[in-house]
Enzyme design. Structure first.
Site, PDB file in Angstrom:
ATOM      1  N   ASP A 168       0.817  -1.211   0.000  1.00 51.13           N
ATOM      2  CA  ASP A 168       0.000   0.000   0.000  1.00 51.13           C
ATOM      3  C   ASP A 168       0.853   1.263   0.000  1.00 51.13           C
ATOM      4  OD1 ASP A 168      -2.692  -0.253  -0.373  1.00 51.13           O
ATOM      5  OD2 ASP A 168      -3.268   0.197   1.690  1.00 51.13           O
ATOM      6  N   ASP A 331     -10.021  -6.031  12.145  1.00 53.97           N
ATOM      7  CA  ASP A 331      -9.967  -7.435  12.537  1.00 53.97           C
ATOM      8  C   ASP A 331     -11.168  -7.841  13.381  1.00 53.97           C
ATOM      9  OD1 ASP A 331      -9.117  -5.800  14.616  1.00 53.97           O
ATOM     10  OD2 ASP A 331      -7.073  -6.569  14.634  1.00 53.97           O
TER      11      ASP A 331
END
Length: 772
Positions: A168, A331
Site C-alpha cells: 500500500d 480485525d
C-alpha cells in the site's frame, strides 16, 4: 427441555444470591465473612483450578462483590441536595460500577476456558490451498525480506500455498502524487518491492487507491487470489514452519469455521518492560489476553480475529463482503460480522509468529490509541450487544473485549478522587473509616485474590493498574474524539524498530511528573490533616492511603516514561547448531552459540583463526532446516574475544541477496518450540504477597530513577550529557574491548534493526538471553 431447566436453575441461584447479599448485617459480620471467603480462596488456589472448585471460588468471590455493590449503592452516595458532593460522588460511583461490570464480564469469559485439542495433520493431497497475505505500507525492505523468507519456508506443500506482498506504499495514487518527491519515493518503493517479491518467489500486488487502509489492502489481495484459505501476517510477523500444519486441519473438521486465530508473540519488550527491566522475568502484558481470555472466548465461540497470525476461510469472507473497514480495527469488526452470520471461530494457543512491539513510549501510546478508538467505534457503530445473529455468550464476549477500552474514564477517576477530599473537603463517599475497612478494603482484597486465582501465571498484582494508568492520560483524549465523531479516526501504522540513542524523558512524559508532584503534595496535606484534625483522622488516613497507592503507581509510571538508552532492537536467542567458518583457504569447525536477526555469536577453537581481524568478512556454512539451494551465509566480524579455552566471534550478517535472507530466516525463525519455552519461562505464579512486595519495591526504585532523569548528568566516561542515571548509560554499543560483544551496527529508527520472528530449531534446554 435441558436448556430451559438450565436457565431456571441459574435464575433460582441468582435470586438466592441477591436475597443473601441484601440482608441487613452489621459491619463485623460482613468483615468476618469476607475474610473467611478470602481464606477459602487462598486455600483453594492450591488445588486444580477447574471444574466445580473453580466455580465455587468464583461464586464465593461474587457474593462479596455483590454485597459491596449493595452497600455502596444504598449507603454511600452523597445527598442530591449537596451538588458539590453529589456530582463527583456519582462520577466515582459510576466508575466503580463500570469496574464491577467488567469484572463480571471477565468472570463469565474465563469461567471455563477451552483447552482445544491439537489440530489433526492432513495428508498432503487433502491439504487446502492457502494464500499468505503480507500487507505493507512503509516498512523497510530488509524487514519484509525476512518475513517473506520465513513465510516461503513454512512446512507445507509448495504447490499448495502462495505468498503475496500487498504493497500500500506503492499504489497508483501515491506514484501519481502531486508532490514530485513523494511520487518518486513511491515509484522507487514499488520497483524495489517488485524486485524483492521476485527474488523471494512471492507475488507483488498493489492497487489504484489507498481506500479503507489495511482492510482495503487485504480485500485487494482477495480479489487477485484464489486459495481456499487466507493466512494474514503483519509485515513484522515472521511465521514458524509449523503454523499452517497446526491450524488448517480444523477447517476440514468444521465446514462453518471461518477463523483460526493464534497468539501474537513478541520478541522485543514494550516500553514498560524495557524501561522497568521486567522482560525476562515477568509475563508480558498480552499473555493474559492470549493465554487465558481468548481461550475463554473460544469456549463460547467468541474468539475473534486479531489482525495477524490468523487463518481465515475465503468463502466466509466473500459472503460477508470481505474484510470490514468501517472502523480502524478491521480485525474485530470482521469477526463480529461473520459471527453474526452463524460462522464459527477457533483459537489455537501456540505462539507461531513473533512480532515487534513499539520501542518508545510515544509509539506505544499511538498504537494503543488506535486500538481504543477502533473498539469504541465498534461499540458505537456496530453495537455488538444488539447485533442480530449473535448468541448471548458471543454478545458478552464482544462487550468484554470492546468495553474494556473505556478503562481510561474510571482509571483517571480513581486517580484523582482522593484529591476531592484532601484538597477541598468534599464528601463524595459517605462512609466512616470502619465501614471503609469492612466493605471497601475487603472488596479490594477479594478482587486481588480472584485476579490472582484466575491469572496468576499471566499477570502479577497491580501490573494491570500500571499499564492502564500510563495509557489513560493520553487515551482519554483519543476516546473523547471518537465520542464526538465516531467516523473520524483513521488507520495509522505503528512505528516499530526505533532506537533510543540516549537516556531521556519521553516527549509524552511530562504529564506524569506533574501528576506525581500533585499526588505527593496531597500526601503532605494528608499528614497535615491527621496532625491538625485528629477528630477526622480515620477518614484522612483512609483517603490518604488511597492517595499513597496512586502515588506508588504514578512513581512506577515515571520509570516507564524515563526511556533507557537502547541501541539494539535484536533480542539474542541461545541455540546450539554446528557450523563451519570459511576464511580464505581455512575451514574451521564452529558452533553457533546465539543468534539474532542481525547477527550471531560463533565459538571456534583457540588460535584457529589467528589472522582474522575485526571488520573482515568470513562465510558461515550450516545445515538448514528447509530445503535451500545454498548453505553459505556471509558474515562481518565485529568482535573477537576469548571464551572457555576458545574464541568467540561476534558477527553481523552481511546479507546481500535473497538467498542470504532465506538462510537468516531458517537460522532464526523456524521452531515454535523456542517461543513456547521462552513464554513458559516467564509464566510464574509468584503469589499475592510476593507479587505485591515486588511491585512496591520496583515502584520505589523506578520513582527514584524517574526523578533522577530530571537532572542531566554526564556519562561516567566523560561523554556528552544525557538525561538519566549512569547505569542506563553503560551501553555495549561501541566497538570497545575484545572481551565484549557489541550489537550490530544498524541505522536507528529502522524496521530492519530487528525483524521479529520465530527462532531456529534448538535442542531442549535452550533459552532466550538478554540483548547485550
Amino acid at each position: 427441555m435441558a436448556k430451559i431447566l438450565n436457565v431456571v436453575g441459574w435464575a433460582f441461584f441468582a435470586l438466592v444470591i441477591i436475597f443473601m447479599v441484601t440482608q441487613p448485617i452489621d459491619i463485623n459480620t460482613h468483615f468476618i465473612t469476607a475474610m473467611l471467603v478470602a481464606a477459602v480462596i487462598a486455600i483453594l488456589k492450591n488445588f486444580k483450578r477447574e471444574g466445580a472448585l473453580r466455580l465455587i471460588v468464583l461464586a464465593l468471590a461474587t457474593s462479596i462483590v455483590l454485597r459491596y455493590v449493595y452497600w455502596r449503592t444504598t449507603s454511600t452516595i452523597p445527598p442530591i441536595g449537596q451538588l458539590e458532593d453529589f456530582i463527583p460522588g456519582v462520577i466515582l460511583y459510576v466508575a466503580e460500577m463500570y469496574s464491577v461490570y467488567m469484572l463480571f464480564l471477565s468472570l463469565f469469559a474465563v469461567s471455563d476456558p477451552l483447552e482445544r485439542p491439537k489440530a489433526r495433520v492432513l495428508a498432503d493431497d487433502d491439504q487446502p490451498t492457502v494464500d499468505v497475505f503480507v500487507p505493507t505500507y512503509n516498512e523497510e525492505p530488509a524487514l519484509l525480506a525476512t518475513t517473506l523468507a520465513a513465510a516461503k519456508q513454512m512446512d507445507y506443500p509448495s504447490e499448495k500455498f502462495v505468498v503475496y506482498l500487498l504493497d500500500d506504499g506503492g499504489t497508483d495514487q501515491k506514484c501519481e502524487d502531486e508532490d514530485p518527491e513523494k511520487a518518486a519515493e513511491a515509484q522507487a518503493r514499488r520497483r524495489e518491492l517488485q524486485q524483492l517479491a521476485r527474488d523471494m518467489g512471492c507475488r507483488y500486488l498493489t492497487r489504484a487507491k489507498n481506500l479503507h487502509a489495511k482492510a482495503g489492502n487485504l480485500n485487494n489481495g482477495l480479489a487477485h487470489s484464489h486459495g481456499e484459505l487466507v493466512l494474514v501476517l503483519d509485515a513484522d510477523h515472521a511465521p514458524t514452519r509449523d503454523l499452517l500444519k497446526q491450524t488448517v486441519g480444523l477447517f476440514r473438521d468444521d465446514k462453518r469455521l471461518f477463523l483460526v486465530q493464534t497468539p501474537h508473540f513478541f520478541i522485543n519488550p514494550d516500553p514498560l518492560e524495557r524501561n522497568l527491566e521486567t522482560w525476562y522475568r515477568m509475563p508480558s502484558e498480552n499473555e493474559m489476553f492470549y493465554g487465558m481470555i481468548q481461550k475463554g472466548f473460544d469456549k463460547w465461540d467468541g474468539s475473534f480475529f486479531c489482525g495477524s497470525a490468523a487463518v481465515l476461510r475465503r468463502s466466509a469472507l466473500e459472503l460477508a463482503g470481505g474484510f470490514s473497514g468501517v472502523s480502524i480495527t478491521e480485525d474485530a469488526e470482521t469477526a463480529l460480522e461473520l459471527h453474526s452470520r452463524g460462522w464459527h471461530s477457533a483459537y489455537v494457543d501456540r505462539p507461531m509468529i513473533a512480532g515487534l512491539q513499539p520501542e518508545t513510549f510515544a509509539s506505544f501510546i499511538g498504537q494503543r490509541s488506535r486500538w481504543a478508538q477502533g473498539m469504541l467505534q465498534i461499540i458505537l457503530l456496530k453495537r455488538p450487544f444488539l447485533k442480530r445473529g449473535l448468541k448471548i455468550p458471543q454478545r458478552l464476549c464482544y462487550m468484554a473485549a470492546s468495553m474494556f477500552w473505556l478503562f481510561p474514564f474510571p482509571r483517571l477517576t480513581f486517580l484523582f478522587a482522593p484529591l476531592a477530599y484532601l484538597f477541598f473537603s468534599l464528601q463524595i463517599f459517605n462512609a466512616s473509616g470502619a465501614e471503609f475497612a469492612a466493605y471497601t478494603m475487603t472488596y479490594m482484597l477479594i478482587n486481588v485474590l480472584m485476579q490472582n486465582y484466575l491469572y496468576s501465571s499471566f499477570r502479577w498484582p497491580f501490573v494491570s493498574e500500571l499499564y492502564e494508568t500510563i495509557q489513560s492520560v493520553y487515551l482519554i483524549k483519543a476516546l473523547g474524539g471518537v465520542l464526538m465523531n465516531p467516523r473520524k479516526p483513521t488507520f495509522k501504522v505503528t512505528a516499530k524498530g526505533e532506537s533510543t540513542t540516549q537516556s531521556r524523558i519521553s516527549e509524552l512524559g511530562w504529564p506524569f511528573y506533574i501528576i506525581f508532584f500533585i499526588l505527593f503534595f496531597a500526601l503532605l496535606v494528608t499528614i497535615w490533616r491527621v496532625w491538625t484534625q485528629p477528630y477526622i483522622a480515620d477518614i484522612a488516613i483512609v483517603v490518604g492511603g488511597w492517595n499513597v497507592f496512586n502515588l506508588i503507581i504514578m512513581g512506577a509510571a515515571l520509570g516507564v516514561v524515563s526511556e533507557r538508552k537502547n541501541l539494539r532492537q535484536s533480542q539474542r536467542v541461545t541455540i546450539n547448531r554446528k557450523a563451519e567458518i570459511l576464511f580464505g583457504d581455512e575451514v574451521v569447525p564452529a558452533k553457533i552459540d546465539d543468534v539474532s536477526v542481525t547477527g550471531t555469536r560463533l565459538l571456534v577453537p583457540a588460535n584457529a583463526l589467528r589472522n582474522l581481524k575485526r571488520g573482515q568478512e568470513v562465510s558461515m556454512r550450516f545445515e538448514p532446516r528447509a530445503e535451500l539451494k545454498s548453505n553459505a551465509l556471509p558474515l562481518q566480524v565485529m568482535s573477537i574475544m576469548r571464551d572457555q579455552g576458545g574464541q568467540a566471534l561476534g558477527c553481523k550478517f552481511a546479507t546481500k541477496e535473497a538467498a542470504h535472507f532465506r538462510l537468516v530466516a531458517d537460522l532464526v525463525f523456524a521452531d515454535s518450540d523456542e517461543w513456547v519455552a521462552f513464554q513458559q519461562g516467564r509464566r510464574k505464579d509468584i503469589g499475592v504477597l510476593r507479587g505485591i512486595g515486588e511491585f512496591f519495591i520496583m515502584a520505589f526504585y523506578q520513582t527514584v530513577r524517574g526523578l533522577s532523569y530530571l537532572f542531566p548528568r554526564k556519562d561516567e566516561g566523560g561523554g556528552p550529557a544525557e538525561q538519566g542515571i549512569s547505569a542506563d548509560n553503560a551501553s555495549t554499543a561501541g566497538h570497545g574491548p575484545v572481551e565484549r560483544l557489541p550489537p550490530p551496527d544498524h541505522p536507528t529508527g529502522s524496521y530492519d534493526d530487528f525483524d521479529d520472528g520465530p527462532v531456529s530449531p534448538t535442542p531442549q534446554g535452550s533459552r532466550t538471553v538478554p540483548a547485550e
